[in-house]
Design a protein around this motif. Structure first.
Motif, mmCIF file in Angstrom:
data_model
loop_
_atom_site.group_PDB
_atom_site.id
_atom_site.type_symbol
_atom_site.label_atom_id
_atom_site.label_comp_id
_atom_site.label_asym_id
_atom_site.label_seq_id
_atom_site.Cartn_x
_atom_site.Cartn_y
_atom_site.Cartn_z
ATOM 1 N N ALA A 1 0.824 -1.202 0.000
ATOM 2 C CA ALA A 1 0.000 0.000 0.000
ATOM 3 C C ALA A 1 0.864 1.260 0.000
ATOM 4 N N PHE A 2 2.015 1.213 0.661
ATOM 5 C CA PHE A 2 2.935 2.347 0.726
ATOM 6 C C PHE A 2 3.509 2.644 -0.660
ATOM 7 N N ASP A 3 4.066 1.615 -1.303
ATOM 8 C CA ASP A 3 4.653 1.804 -2.639
ATOM 9 C C ASP A 3 3.590 2.199 -3.656
ATOM 10 N N TYR A 4 2.428 1.551 -3.568
ATOM 11 C CA TYR A 4 1.339 1.842 -4.518
ATOM 12 C C TYR A 4 0.913 3.304 -4.415
ATOM 13 N N ALA A 5 0.828 3.821 -3.194
ATOM 14 C CA ALA A 5 0.407 5.210 -3.014
ATOM 15 C C ALA A 5 1.394 6.175 -3.662
ATOM 16 N N PHE A 6 2.683 5.929 -3.504
ATOM 17 C CA PHE A 6 3.684 6.797 -4.115
ATOM 18 C C PHE A 6 3.656 6.681 -5.641
ATOM 19 N N LEU A 7 3.588 5.459 -6.143
ATOM 20 C CA LEU A 7 3.589 5.255 -7.596
ATOM 21 C C LEU A 7 2.395 5.938 -8.260
ATOM 22 N N THR A 8 1.225 5.719 -7.683
ATOM 23 C CA THR A 8 0.026 6.269 -8.327
ATOM 24 C C THR A 8 -0.040 7.785 -8.190
ATOM 25 N N ALA A 9 0.462 8.328 -7.081
ATOM 26 C CA ALA A 9 0.488 9.786 -6.940
ATOM 27 C C ALA A 9 1.401 10.408 -7.995
ATOM 28 N N GLU A 10 2.559 9.820 -8.194
ATOM 29 C CA GLU A 10 3.480 10.320 -9.215
ATOM 30 C C GLU A 10 2.870 10.168 -10.609
ATOM 31 N N ALA A 11 2.209 9.045 -10.844
ATOM 32 C CA ALA A 11 1.609 8.812 -12.163
ATOM 33 C C ALA A 11 0.538 9.849 -12.467
#
Length: 296
Positions: free
Chosen positions: A70-80
């Protein structure tokens, strides 16, 4: 994000494609004493938008795996989203949750602890590439142990939404219990558990006094056609609770209301064979046809 390392694995766990890069975040890089990256080191590096197409290509058709996904997903999707990019992530798996299910007997489930357990060399903690490489090498024995023990993998769906203006947003990865409590069950509640066999539609609540994770138990509840209940009330069919005489929480509430309780082991032994329930659509169709029912 100040660095990214994404490794695409083949079925044998070998790296067949990768995207590895430092990133210019456009802001202060934060705790340099942890990750070792300074603003000067990052100022000439690409932004996430510069490598977004490569990330999309790597993710296509794959499950995103991360330690605390959930931590990595949140960063990835925010950047995307800031780069006006939609990431093709349809499923994710958290290796912390997977490790919890494997009964490893470790003092904690940090990546470095799992690496020591499986004798995987870790050279630079908090370095994106080294962390991803270590995780890829931990994943192979973890998956093998899961296969040997018949452990369900904690693979969860992820979704995104395209708005009328064409913009895509990625849905937040909420706790499974939160989602399950809002999901309508397609079967009628047949009533209390009689100790013999579970029936689709039964409402099942979870106490804190269990050995397995709530995530795993909720997965089994939903897969079997049972209904997850976030609270205990007279309509609850059973409560999963390992305490013989609970003095608080949902186990205690079950005792007060006369709701049956079973241990998580008993539940897992029973959930593989659940009796067919009465579908709500089937019931409504029968009512429309004039059939009479007596419900208890």
């Amino acid at each position: 994000m100040i660095s990214l390392a994404a490794l695409a694995l083949d079925p044998e766990g070998r790296v067949e494609h990768s995207v590895v890069s430092l990133l210019n975040p456009g802001v202060d890089p934060g705790p340099t004493h942890i990750h070792g990256l300074t603003a000067e080191m990052l100022e000439d590096q690409p932004t996430f938008g510069d490598i977004a197409a490569d990330v999309v290509d790597l993710l296509h058709g794959r499950t995103l795996v991360a330690h605390n996904v959930a931590f990595d997903y949140a960063f990835l999707t925010a950047e995307a989203e800031m780069a006006d990019t939609a990431l093709p992530i349809d499923t994710v798996m958290c290796t912390v949750e997977l490790a919890r299910r494997l009964d490893l007997g470790l003092e904690n489930l940090r990546l470095e602890t799992l690496a020591r357990h499986w004798e995987v060399a870790q050279t630079r903690a908090h370095d994106a590439f080294d962390d991803a490489l270590v995780l890829s090498r931990v994943l192979t024995p973890a998956l093998q142990r899961a296969r040997d023990r018949g452990v369900w993998l904690p693979v969860r769906p992820a979704s995104r939404r395209r708005w009328p203006n064409g913009r895509v947003t990625h849905e937040e990865l909420r706790p499974l219990k939160m989602l399950a409590s809002r999901m309508p069950c397609p079967y009628l509640n047949p009533g209390r558990y009689d100790g013999r066999r579970l029936v689709q539609g039964m409402r099942v609540a979870l106490s804190a006094e269990v050995e397995r994770t709530h995530e795993e138990l909720v997965e089994r509840i939903l897969h079997a056609g049972l209904a997850y209940a976030d609270a205990v009330d007279p309509e609850t069919s059973l409560v999963i609770c390992n305490a013989a005489e609970p003095e608080q929480g949902k186990g205690y509430q079950a005792r007060e209301l006369g709701v049956p309780t079973v241990s998580d082991k008993e539940f897992m032994d029973s959930v593989a064979e659940v009796a067919n329930g009465t579908g709500i659509d089937e019931f409504e169709q029968s009512v429309d046809q004039g059939q009479q029912f007596a419900l208890f």
